[in-house]
Motif scaffolding. Structure first.
Motif, PDB file in Angstrom:
ATOM      1  N   ILE A  90      37.136  38.677  44.694  1.00 32.83           N
ATOM      2  CA  ILE A  90      37.708  37.662  43.802  1.00 32.83           C
ATOM      3  C   ILE A  90      37.998  38.263  42.429  1.00 32.83           C
ATOM      4  O   ILE A  90      39.064  38.033  41.850  1.00 32.83           O
ATOM      5  CB  ILE A  90      36.781  36.436  43.706  1.00 32.83           C
ATOM      6  CG1 ILE A  90      36.725  35.707  45.050  1.00 32.83           C
ATOM      7  CG2 ILE A  90      37.243  35.489  42.595  1.00 32.83           C
ATOM      8  CD1 ILE A  90      35.657  34.639  45.134  1.00 32.83           C
ATOM      9  N   ARG A  91      37.067  39.049  41.895  1.00 29.95           N
ATOM     10  CA  ARG A  91      37.286  39.691  40.592  1.00 29.95           C
ATOM     11  C   ARG A  91      38.458  40.677  40.664  1.00 29.95           C
ATOM     12  O   ARG A  91      39.293  40.738  39.761  1.00 29.95           O
ATOM     13  CB  ARG A  91      36.016  40.403  40.118  1.00 29.95           C
ATOM     14  CG  ARG A  91      34.933  39.457  39.655  1.00 29.95           C
ATOM     15  CD  ARG A  91      33.780  40.184  38.963  1.00 29.95           C
ATOM     16  NE  ARG A  91      33.227  41.278  39.736  1.00 29.95           N
ATOM     17  CZ  ARG A  91      32.229  41.162  40.614  1.00 29.95           C
ATOM     18  NH1 ARG A  91      31.672  39.978  40.816  1.00 29.95           N
ATOM     19  NH2 ARG A  91      31.783  42.208  41.266  1.00 29.95           N
ATOM     20  N   ALA A  93      41.075  40.611  42.717  1.00 30.58           N
ATOM     21  CA  ALA A  93      42.334  39.870  42.809  1.00 30.58           C
ATOM     22  C   ALA A  93      42.689  39.212  41.476  1.00 30.58           C
ATOM     23  O   ALA A  93      43.853  39.229  41.064  1.00 30.58           O
ATOM     24  CB  ALA A  93      42.239  38.826  43.918  1.00 30.58           C
ATOM     25  N   THR A  94      41.708  38.661  40.791  1.00 27.89           N
ATOM     26  CA  THR A  94      41.959  38.022  39.498  1.00 27.89           C
ATOM     27  C   THR A  94      42.437  39.055  38.489  1.00 27.89           C
ATOM     28  O   THR A  94      43.373  38.798  37.721  1.00 27.89           O
ATOM     29  CB  THR A  94      40.697  37.296  38.990  1.00 27.89           C
ATOM     30  OG1 THR A  94      40.256  36.384  40.003  1.00 27.89           O
ATOM     31  CG2 THR A  94      40.967  36.540  37.709  1.00 27.89           C
ATOM     32  N   VAL A  97      46.108  39.846  39.264  1.00 31.06           N
ATOM     33  CA  VAL A  97      47.020  38.789  38.819  1.00 31.06           C
ATOM     34  C   VAL A  97      47.157  38.835  37.298  1.00 31.06           C
ATOM     35  O   VAL A  97      48.259  38.754  36.760  1.00 31.06           O
ATOM     36  CB  VAL A  97      46.518  37.394  39.277  1.00 31.06           C
ATOM     37  CG1 VAL A  97      47.267  36.279  38.581  1.00 31.06           C
ATOM     38  CG2 VAL A  97      46.644  37.264  40.784  1.00 31.06           C
ATOM     39  N   GLU A  98      46.031  39.012  36.607  1.00 36.02           N
ATOM     40  CA  GLU A  98      46.020  38.990  35.149  1.00 36.02           C
ATOM     41  C   GLU A  98      46.685  40.215  34.528  1.00 36.02           C
ATOM     42  O   GLU A  98      47.513  40.106  33.628  1.00 36.02           O
ATOM     43  CB  GLU A  98      44.568  38.897  34.664  1.00 36.02           C
ATOM     44  CG  GLU A  98      44.405  38.919  33.164  1.00 36.02           C
ATOM     45  CD  GLU A  98      42.946  38.959  32.739  1.00 36.02           C
ATOM     46  OE1 GLU A  98      42.705  38.971  31.526  1.00 36.02           O
ATOM     47  OE2 GLU A  98      42.046  38.987  33.602  1.00 36.02           O
ATOM     48  N   VAL A 104      49.783  36.221  44.336  1.00 37.36           N
ATOM     49  CA  VAL A 104      48.649  35.802  45.151  1.00 37.36           C
ATOM     50  C   VAL A 104      48.953  36.059  46.622  1.00 37.36           C
ATOM     51  O   VAL A 104      48.086  36.478  47.390  1.00 37.36           O
ATOM     52  CB  VAL A 104      48.309  34.314  44.899  1.00 37.36           C
ATOM     53  CG1 VAL A 104      47.223  33.834  45.842  1.00 37.36           C
ATOM     54  CG2 VAL A 104      47.885  34.121  43.461  1.00 37.36           C
ATOM     55  N   ILE A 122      40.551  32.674  42.833  1.00 29.61           N
ATOM     56  CA  ILE A 122      41.126  33.100  41.557  1.00 29.61           C
ATOM     57  C   ILE A 122      41.022  31.982  40.521  1.00 29.61           C
ATOM     58  O   ILE A 122      40.710  32.232  39.357  1.00 29.61           O
ATOM     59  CB  ILE A 122      42.591  33.554  41.751  1.00 29.61           C
ATOM     60  CG1 ILE A 122      42.622  34.880  42.519  1.00 29.61           C
ATOM     61  CG2 ILE A 122      43.306  33.699  40.408  1.00 29.61           C
ATOM     62  CD1 ILE A 122      44.017  35.322  42.924  1.00 29.61           C
ATOM     63  N   GLU A 125      37.387  31.868  39.331  1.00 28.51           N
ATOM     64  CA  GLU A 125      37.097  33.017  38.469  1.00 28.51           C
ATOM     65  C   GLU A 125      37.829  32.884  37.132  1.00 28.51           C
ATOM     66  O   GLU A 125      37.276  33.216  36.085  1.00 28.51           O
ATOM     67  CB  GLU A 125      37.493  34.324  39.163  1.00 28.51           C
ATOM     68  CG  GLU A 125      37.322  35.572  38.327  1.00 28.51           C
ATOM     69  CD  GLU A 125      35.901  35.927  37.965  1.00 28.51           C
ATOM     70  OE1 GLU A 125      35.708  36.831  37.134  1.00 28.51           O
ATOM     71  OE2 GLU A 125      34.955  35.318  38.499  1.00 28.51           O
TER      72      GLU A 125
END
Length: 133
Positions: A90-91, A93-94, A97-98, A104, A122, A125
């Motif tokens: 999760i971290r 992927a976040t 994206v960021e 996604v 996401i 998080e």
């Protein structure tokens, strides 16, 4: 880690926590090992494909007759309750994206999960990160 296998869908990593001692959360008496339950999690990609973790999660049994708790499930920092993705995935992927403006949909394909599952992680998080500011 107890075993690693290559599958058509990516790597499968098997593991379990070491035998240990834990107390019942309700009464505090030492709980007895009851059995193990397999939990399947998706982790960050490796070697160009998805990684799935199969963890043998311990179940503990409280033997105190008047205790309201009968079976306690082992908790681990790897993932939350009823999780499909590891916290690390999760971290990852976040961050993508960021910082990289990744979609996604593309990230969910790399992780081997649906975009709805990844988006939920996401969003959670992201709210946690915004709360830290």
């Amino acid at each position: 880690m107890t075993a690693v296998a290559q599958a058509a869908t990516g790597l499968i990593v098997h593991g379990q926590t070491a035998q240990g001692l834990t107390g019942c959360p309700a009464c505090g008496v030492a709980a007895v090992g009851h059995r193990r339950r397999r939990v399947r999690l998706h982790d960050i990609p490796c070697c160009g494909g998805p990684v799935r973790l199969v963890r043998a999660k311990r179940l503990w049994q409280c033997r105190v007759g008047l205790c309201p708790t009968t079976v306690v499930s082992e908790q681990h920092s790897l993932a939350g309750k009823r999780a499909i993705l590891t916290n690390r995935a999760i971290r990852w992927a976040t961050d993508a994206v960021e910082k990289c403006d990744a979609s996604v949909s593309a990230l969910s394909h790399q992780l081997g999960v649906s975009w709805r599952v990844l988006l939920k992680g996401i969003e959670t998080e992201g709210r946690r990160r915004v709360g830290r500011l």
